[in-house]
Structure formats: C-alpha cells, structure tokens
Design an enzyme around this catalytic site. Sequence first.
Site, PDB file in Angstrom:
ATOM      1  N   SER A  13     -86.154 -62.533   3.851  1.00  0.00           N
ATOM      2  CA  SER A  13     -87.022 -62.946   4.961  1.00  0.00           C
ATOM      3  C   SER A  13     -87.912 -61.868   5.555  1.00  0.00           C
ATOM      4  CB  SER A  13     -86.162 -63.547   6.079  1.00  0.00           C
ATOM      5  OG  SER A  13     -85.133 -62.650   6.452  1.00  0.00           O
ATOM      6  N   TYR A  64     -79.350 -38.816   6.505  1.00  0.00           N
ATOM      7  CA  TYR A  64     -79.527 -39.993   5.664  1.00  0.00           C
ATOM      8  C   TYR A  64     -78.788 -39.838   4.335  1.00  0.00           C
ATOM      9  CZ  TYR A  64     -81.458 -44.302   3.915  1.00  0.00           C
ATOM     10  OH  TYR A  64     -81.568 -45.575   3.437  1.00  0.00           O
ATOM     11  N   ASP A  75     -74.711 -66.357   6.427  1.00  0.00           N
ATOM     12  CA  ASP A  75     -74.152 -65.040   6.138  1.00  0.00           C
ATOM     13  C   ASP A  75     -73.987 -64.860   4.628  1.00  0.00           C
ATOM     14  OD1 ASP A  75     -72.755 -62.693   5.956  1.00  0.00           O
ATOM     15  OD2 ASP A  75     -70.993 -63.377   7.071  1.00  0.00           O
TER      16      ASP A  75
END
Length: 395
Positions: free
Chosen positions: A49, A234, A110
């Site tokens: 999405s 990161y 989910d």
Amino acid sequence: MIIEPRMRGFICLTAHPDGCEQNVKNQIEYIKSKGVINGAKKVLVIGASTGFGLASRISSAFGSNASTIGVFFEKPPSEGKTASPGWYNSAAFEKEAHKAGLYAKSINGDAFSDEVKKQVIDMIKADLGQIDLVIYSLASPVRMDPKTGVLHRSTLKPIGDKFTNKTVDFHSGKVSEISIEPAQGDDIENTVKVMGGEDWSMWMDALKAENLLAEGATTVAYSYIGPSLTEAVYRKGTIGRAKDHLEATAFTITDSLADIKGKAYVSVNKALVTQASSAIPVIPLYISLLYKIMKEEGIHEGCIEQIQRLYADRLFSGKEIATDDKGRIRIDDWEMRPDVQEKIAKLWQEATTENLAEIGDLDGYRSDFHNLFGFGFNGVDYKAEANEMVAVESI
C-alpha cells in the site's frame, strides 16, 4: 470535509484521498512512459500500500499488465476521519487497474497472521491458479508470532556502545546532536523476529505447500545497507541484525524452491523518505544531503523509479541477474557511488541549522514527506471539500 495535514512528530495524522490518488496516477504515468516490461503476469505483493510495495504493484500492473493481489494493514476511513494513506493509495490503484481491464484485489489485515495467509491462498486458488512473483515489502514495528502468540516489538538501537551523532528535525530544520542507548535484553531477538526473514519464509512455505507457485517463480524482499555514517545505528544495530537474517533467508527459500526452479532475492534499495525512515535518528539529515547531491548529478530516484529500474534492468532484463558477493541485487548502486558518498561525508561535517537549507535538500525532504500522506501535489485543490469515505473496490 476540508483536509489539512496535522503533524505529530514524524507522523501525519491525516491523509488526503485526492492527493493520494494523484500520487498513484503520477506513478502509473511514469511506468507507462518507460515502456513495457516483460515481467511476471501473476503477482502477489505483501505490504502493497505504500513505498516500495506500492511501486512494485504499480510496476507489475502497468509495466507488465500483471494481475495483482495486494496485502496490507491499513486504517479505513470513518465519517469525519480520514483513512491512512495506504488505504487511499490502494483504492486509487484498484480503480485505475480495473479501468485498464486488469485484475486487482486486495486483502486488508495482519500479514503476519495465519488467517490472512489463508485468505490469500483461497483467493489465488479461486482466481489466479498460481503466482509467478511474490514481493515481500512489509514494514511494521510489531509482529505477533502466529505459532506462539507472543507479540514482538522491534527497536532501533546500536549494539554494544551508545551512539551519538548529528540529526535534524526536518519540520524545523534544527540540526542537533542525539544519543541512543545500546540494545539490551531481548532487543536484538525481538527486532529479528519482527523485521527478519521468518515471516517471508512462512509465506513462501504456505504458498508452495498449496502448489500455488508457478515453475520458475521468483520472490524478492527489500533491504537497505546505507553508508558508514549511519551504520552504527542502522546496519550494525538491531535493524541490521534483522536485515542480515532477511538476506540469509533468501538462500534458504531458494533451496526450498529448487524443485520448481524458483529463486529468492533480496534487493538492496536506496535511502528514501518513508514513514519508517523519518523515525530513524540521523537518517533525515543523511537523506537531505543525499538528495541534494543526487539531484545535482541527475541520478535521484524515488520509489517508482527505483522499482522500474529493478524490474527493467535486473529482474526481467532477459540477462542473468547481477548480484554482489553476498547474493544481493544492488539497486542502491547510484547512492553508494564513492563520489556521492565522499561529498556527503564532507557536507556532514559542515552541516548546521544555519546552512542545511543551502547545502542540503531539506525542502525536498519535507515535500516527499507531505507527499506520503497525499499533500503537496499539483492538480489537487486542497481548499476544496474532499470525500474522506473512499472504498477499496475489492474490500
């Protein structure tokens, strides 16, 4: 209702349906302008999405005329309250796909759950038979393990030592120093559980067990490496451990698909403005400097340009897919060019609140952030009443 952006930190609490639709249309037009990609014809996008997942769905549908199933977990609208941007993106995508005569259905739920996996399996059996390409592009801070029922939460922490470096509040433009305490206890394990490759592997096992993967099927998950400037928080932090697990999972999935000549890849993509990256300290400052340099060099890309290049030049080029020494597809190659990184490292040392607007592209960062929620697009009248009650046609 008249919809305006309402910010809270790195989150926008509203989304504009017409702006999200314009965003999707712009990406569709870009894909069409680049010509046909001889790619997969039946595609499942898990995390479809926003960001790279949405770009993958658009690239498959409008570049290769593919039938697509999209899975996502988005908030639908209610009277007087907007949906999440991914809901409006998906509504716009389906509308445009159906208008073009393309199969497109979506499941909102989910993706980590067994229930959603079953819904997808049933939909593939009923409508498509088998899948040629599975894109795995989930971004979630939490995951409930469907086998144990335990809820795991990811963390963004360095490993070993406290991390201190510059960051920027992209709303105000204030450059400051930030410190992040190192991971403790189960932080690493939980982050790997949420953002590693376990769920990707579960999806592929479930699809293969039902004979829903076509001969030669490909699956791709997305990752990021980044520069030495950000690696402590990161790539060498808790998220990096999860990415290591994700990348290792590609090899185990490839082994499991050997009998159908299937392959799993991880594509390492470039740094872009997303809701997730905006939440990571240091990254907004890095991206604002990166954008400035890449735009000056004429090599800047957004999500749709990245995925179009991944599809056209790597996955479906008709040539052997080029990978690095760890088997990863590197579509971050322009970001990681030595000349680009050298310029960023120099500007990083110079960056202050006073000069960032000049040496970086803070305006570009802010613009991209607003775009995520459907704001700031040409051709949209933001002063006009908008209908927040937009439906996704297949839901």
